[in-house]
Design a protein around this motif. Structure first.
Motif, PDB file in Angstrom:
ATOM      1  N   PRO A 154       1.322  15.630  -7.782  1.00  0.00           N
ATOM      2  CA  PRO A 154       1.931  14.310  -7.568  1.00  0.00           C
ATOM      3  C   PRO A 154       0.903  13.321  -7.024  1.00  0.00           C
ATOM      4  N   ASP A 155       1.097  12.034  -7.353  1.00  0.00           N
ATOM      5  CA  ASP A 155       0.197  10.998  -6.850  1.00  0.00           C
ATOM      6  C   ASP A 155       0.367  10.809  -5.349  1.00  0.00           C
ATOM      7  N   GLN A 156       1.604  10.917  -4.884  1.00  0.00           N
ATOM      8  CA  GLN A 156       1.888  10.692  -3.472  1.00  0.00           C
ATOM      9  C   GLN A 156       3.153  11.434  -3.090  1.00  0.00           C
ATOM     10  N   ILE A 157       3.165  11.968  -1.884  1.00  0.00           N
ATOM     11  CA  ILE A 157       4.354  12.630  -1.351  1.00  0.00           C
ATOM     12  C   ILE A 157       4.784  11.880  -0.100  1.00  0.00           C
ATOM     13  N   VAL A 158       6.027  11.428  -0.081  1.00  0.00           N
ATOM     14  CA  VAL A 158       6.586  10.740   1.079  1.00  0.00           C
ATOM     15  C   VAL A 158       7.521  11.711   1.790  1.00  0.00           C
ATOM     16  N   LEU A 159       7.199  12.020   3.027  1.00  0.00           N
ATOM     17  CA  LEU A 159       8.029  12.911   3.837  1.00  0.00           C
ATOM     18  C   LEU A 159       8.918  12.064   4.735  1.00  0.00           C
ATOM     19  N   ASP A 160      10.208  12.120   4.495  1.00  0.00           N
ATOM     20  CA  ASP A 160      11.177  11.371   5.300  1.00  0.00           C
ATOM     21  C   ASP A 160      11.678  12.241   6.435  1.00  0.00           C
ATOM     22  N   LEU A 161      11.587  11.725   7.650  1.00  0.00           N
ATOM     23  CA  LEU A 161      12.044  12.444   8.840  1.00  0.00           C
ATOM     24  C   LEU A 161      13.258  11.737   9.417  1.00  0.00           C
ATOM     25  N   ILE A 191      13.709  17.103   7.268  1.00  0.00           N
ATOM     26  CA  ILE A 191      12.575  16.494   6.571  1.00  0.00           C
ATOM     27  C   ILE A 191      12.797  16.674   5.074  1.00  0.00           C
ATOM     28  N   PHE A 192      12.773  15.573   4.347  1.00  0.00           N
ATOM     29  CA  PHE A 192      12.965  15.578   2.898  1.00  0.00           C
ATOM     30  C   PHE A 192      11.737  14.994   2.218  1.00  0.00           C
ATOM     31  N   ALA A 193      11.498  15.413   0.986  1.00  0.00           N
ATOM     32  CA  ALA A 193      10.557  14.764   0.085  1.00  0.00           C
ATOM     33  C   ALA A 193      11.364  14.347  -1.131  1.00  0.00           C
ATOM     34  N   GLY A 194      11.730  13.071  -1.168  1.00  0.00           N
ATOM     35  CA  GLY A 194      12.679  12.633  -2.190  1.00  0.00           C
ATOM     36  C   GLY A 194      14.032  13.267  -1.914  1.00  0.00           C
ATOM     37  N   ASP A 195      14.579  13.952  -2.913  1.00  0.00           N
ATOM     38  CA  ASP A 195      15.866  14.637  -2.745  1.00  0.00           C
ATOM     39  C   ASP A 195      15.710  16.076  -2.282  1.00  0.00           C
ATOM     40  N   GLN A 196      14.484  16.570  -2.207  1.00  0.00           N
ATOM     41  CA  GLN A 196      14.256  17.988  -1.924  1.00  0.00           C
ATOM     42  C   GLN A 196      14.066  18.230  -0.430  1.00  0.00           C
ATOM     43  N   LEU A 197      14.755  19.228   0.072  1.00  0.00           N
ATOM     44  CA  LEU A 197      14.761  19.542   1.501  1.00  0.00           C
ATOM     45  C   LEU A 197      13.609  20.480   1.846  1.00  0.00           C
ATOM     46  N   LEU A 198      12.822  20.087   2.865  1.00  0.00           N
ATOM     47  CA  LEU A 198      11.681  20.887   3.294  1.00  0.00           C
ATOM     48  C   LEU A 198      11.852  21.482   4.684  1.00  0.00           C
ATOM     49  N   CYS A 199      12.757  20.927   5.475  1.00  0.00           N
ATOM     50  CA  CYS A 199      12.913  21.418   6.842  1.00  0.00           C
ATOM     51  C   CYS A 199      14.319  21.123   7.340  1.00  0.00           C
ATOM     52  N   LYS A 230      -6.065  17.150  -2.182  1.00  0.00           N
ATOM     53  CA  LYS A 230      -6.345  15.712  -2.176  1.00  0.00           C
ATOM     54  C   LYS A 230      -5.098  14.848  -2.256  1.00  0.00           C
ATOM     55  N   VAL A 231      -3.917  15.442  -2.253  1.00  0.00           N
ATOM     56  CA  VAL A 231      -2.700  14.654  -2.426  1.00  0.00           C
ATOM     57  C   VAL A 231      -2.498  13.714  -1.238  1.00  0.00           C
ATOM     58  N   ARG A 232      -2.015  12.519  -1.536  1.00  0.00           N
ATOM     59  CA  ARG A 232      -1.754  11.549  -0.467  1.00  0.00           C
ATOM     60  C   ARG A 232      -0.370  11.807   0.109  1.00  0.00           C
ATOM     61  N   ILE A 233      -0.278  11.846   1.430  1.00  0.00           N
ATOM     62  CA  ILE A 233       0.985  12.134   2.112  1.00  0.00           C
ATOM     63  C   ILE A 233       1.290  10.991   3.077  1.00  0.00           C
ATOM     64  N   VAL A 234       2.530  10.527   3.048  1.00  0.00           N
ATOM     65  CA  VAL A 234       2.983   9.457   3.930  1.00  0.00           C
ATOM     66  C   VAL A 234       4.206   9.932   4.691  1.00  0.00           C
ATOM     67  N   LEU A 235       4.201   9.782   6.000  1.00  0.00           N
ATOM     68  CA  LEU A 235       5.379  10.060   6.818  1.00  0.00           C
ATOM     69  C   LEU A 235       6.177   8.778   6.968  1.00  0.00           C
ATOM     70  N   ARG A 236       7.500   8.897   6.856  1.00  0.00           N
ATOM     71  CA  ARG A 236       8.364   7.723   6.979  1.00  0.00           C
ATOM     72  C   ARG A 236       9.559   8.085   7.849  1.00  0.00           C
ATOM     73  N   GLY A 237       9.857   7.238   8.818  1.00  0.00           N
ATOM     74  CA  GLY A 237      10.979   7.512   9.710  1.00  0.00           C
ATOM     75  C   GLY A 237      11.383   6.269  10.475  1.00  0.00           C
ATOM     76  N   ASP A 238      12.498   6.364  11.193  1.00  0.00           N
ATOM     77  CA  ASP A 238      12.964   5.226  11.974  1.00  0.00           C
ATOM     78  C   ASP A 238      12.236   5.177  13.308  1.00  0.00           C
ATOM     79  N   SER A 239      12.677   4.289  14.185  1.00  0.00           N
ATOM     80  CA  SER A 239      11.970   4.071  15.444  1.00  0.00           C
ATOM     81  C   SER A 239      11.976   5.303  16.350  1.00  0.00           C
ATOM     82  N   GLY A 240      12.878   6.248  16.099  1.00  0.00           N
ATOM     83  CA  GLY A 240      12.906   7.471  16.893  1.00  0.00           C
ATOM     84  C   GLY A 240      11.658   8.312  16.717  1.00  0.00           C
ATOM     85  N   PHE A 241      10.869   8.057  15.656  1.00  0.00           N
ATOM     86  CA  PHE A 241       9.655   8.833  15.392  1.00  0.00           C
ATOM     87  C   PHE A 241       8.390   8.019  15.636  1.00  0.00           C
ATOM     88  N   CYS A 242       8.534   6.836  16.164  1.00  0.00           N
ATOM     89  CA  CYS A 242       7.381   6.001  16.505  1.00  0.00           C
ATOM     90  C   CYS A 242       6.806   6.495  17.830  1.00  0.00           C
TER      91      CYS A 242
END
Length: 451
Positions: A154-161, A191-199, A230-242
């Motif tokens: 994948p070009d990029q993986i976005v991990l949603d927390l 923790i999700f990556a798109g619709d897929q559950l990772l944690c 080499k895959v690019r990974i981005v973490l994304r979350g609300d203010s609780g993870f800042c």
């Protein structure tokens, strides 16, 4: 007790026709569409590998219900809408459930509620509870399934927390009151990556919303990078993870992970965007509609941050007044201008909340055992049931009207099909309802899974 032997039931007539009913149809199931779910499991190999995450200390000579059968029975049951172990007192005699669970002799009953209860109550007495699980193996399996779902890098993986509340109504271990949710609850981390559950990590509610997130992120990123260095990974979350520890770990040269987190507003931040808020107020007065003005600036806190970071602000004015929002990110302005970063990237995290709701559709809230480890297992079982249904949605329903349908919709429309089950020495034959209204989608899903 009076025993009723009535075999026919006469109801009010329909014009000149008599209306009668009797329990003489033979073996009938309401889950005729579940064979598609079984076919999806054959594609990803979930249930076969789940059993390898458990340790079975029972004597092989005395085992009547194999571990793999019990796990399949429980996970398929959750996916099909059977939340309680008591449901399996009837389901254990269902030949279709026996087929799904991998029972060789379909006429023999599956495990009952007591046997399944001993499976779930890990950490109990050594005499009666001889099955245990390894959390690290289940965690690794969820990531493996995500990796295997990609044929190309994948070009990029976005991990949603995100964290959510699971209300408690008994006296479960580590039960605490949470002021924000105004109830006694657990606070699991997803923790999700798109619709897929990772944690899916169960936590007590007396912790910070980001507690343990760095450990989970470090584990997941390590597993992903082992496959895709080499895959690019981005973490994304609300203010609780800042949190400084999470952002500093991402910024470390050896990790090379980007982040995009919401920020809680405060007087300093609101003062910085005073000019933009005034402009938004003016636009609202002219148009009578919600007005947004975006800006960005470098910002650092007085104590908690070790360095300055890029902050994007949305100065919004609504009918009810000011509505400022802030996000902090490591992503550069050349790639993501302020408006696009907020509206097209950050706001997409709202989809994760729908994925969490789907966990509740699979009864992730049924955490009533007396051991935290047992409740974690129940959370895992719901997560695995979700992973199975998500695989069906991704592999079989792409391009159909149900490509983005939620779990409960798929269950109701695709799994709950009336079927007459006929079993002979050579085959198991399901006669599905001839009035089923979505035959074309069923056929398309079957063809996709057969390829």
């Amino acid at each position: 007790m009076t025993e009723c032997n009535q075999k026919a039931f006469s109801f009010a007539s329909h014009f000149s026709r008599r209306v009668e009913a009797s329990f003489t149809a033979g073996q009938v199931s309401t889950d005729g569409g579940a064979l598609l779910l079984r076919q999806a499991d054959r594609k990803i190999g979930l249930l076969e590998r789940v059993a390898c995450c458990f340790t079975d200390r029972r004597s092989p000579l005395l085992v009547e219900h194999r571990l793999g059968e019990m796990l399949s029975q429980r996970i398929y049951g959750l996916a099909l809408g059977y939340e309680d172990l008591n449901d399996h007192e009837q389901l254990r005699h269902d030949p279709l459930m026996a087929l799904l669970s991998g029972r060789r002799r379909l006429e023999e009953p599956l495990a009952g509620k007591s046997t399944l209860n001993r499976l779930e109550l890990v950490g109990g007495s050594k005499r009666y509870h001889k099955i245990d699980y390894t959390a690290e193996k289940i965690d690794a399996l969820l990531c493996d399934l995500f990796i295997e779902s990609h044929s190309d890098v994948p070009d990029q993986i976005v991990l949603d927390l995100d964290a959510t509340d699971i209300p408690l109504y008994g006296h479960q271990p580590e039960r605490f009151f949470h002021g924000y949710y105004d109830s006694y609850c657990y606070l699991p981390l997803y923790i999700f990556a798109g619709d897929q559950l990772l944690c899916a990590r169960l936590r007590a509610s007396n912790v910070d919303g980001a507690a343990g997130a760095l450990d989970e992120v470090r584990r997941i990123v390590s597993q992903l990078r082992a496959k895709w260095p080499k895959v690019r990974i981005v973490l994304r979350g609300d203010s609780g993870f800042c949190r400084e520890e999470l952002m500093a770990w991402c910024e470390a040269e050896q990790n090379q992970v980007d982040f995009l987190f919401g920020m809680a507003r405060n007087s300093r931040l609101q003062k910085i965007i005073g000019k933009q808020m005034h402009e938004a107020r003016r636009l609202h007065a002219e148009t009578g509609k919600a007005a947004r003005v975006f800006t960005q600036f470098d910002f650092t806190t007085r104590k908690s941050w070790a360095r300055g970071r890029r902050v994007v602000a949305k100065a919004e004015y609504l009918d009810k007044g000011e509505n400022p929002r802030f996000v902090v990110t490591s992503l550069g302005a050349d790639q993501w201008p302020a408006r696009e970063l907020y509206e097209k990237f950050y706001c997409q995290r709202g989809e994760m909340e729908n994925r969490i709701k789907e966990q509740m559709c699979l009864f992730a809230y049924r955490l009533s055992t007396e051991e935290m480890r047992g409740n974690q297992l129940r959370l895992y079982l719901s997560a695995l049931a979700y992973t199975l249904v998500e695989a069906l949605r991704r592999l079989a329903l792409k391009g159909t009207d149900w490509a983005e349908a939620q779990v409960d919709t798929i269950r109701l429309k695709l799994f709950k099909i009336g079927a007459l089950v006929r079993i002979s020495a050579r085959r198991v034959w399901l006669e599905l309802s001839s009035t089923y209204p979505w035959k074309l989608i069923y056929e398309r899903a079957f063809d996709a899974l057969r390829c």
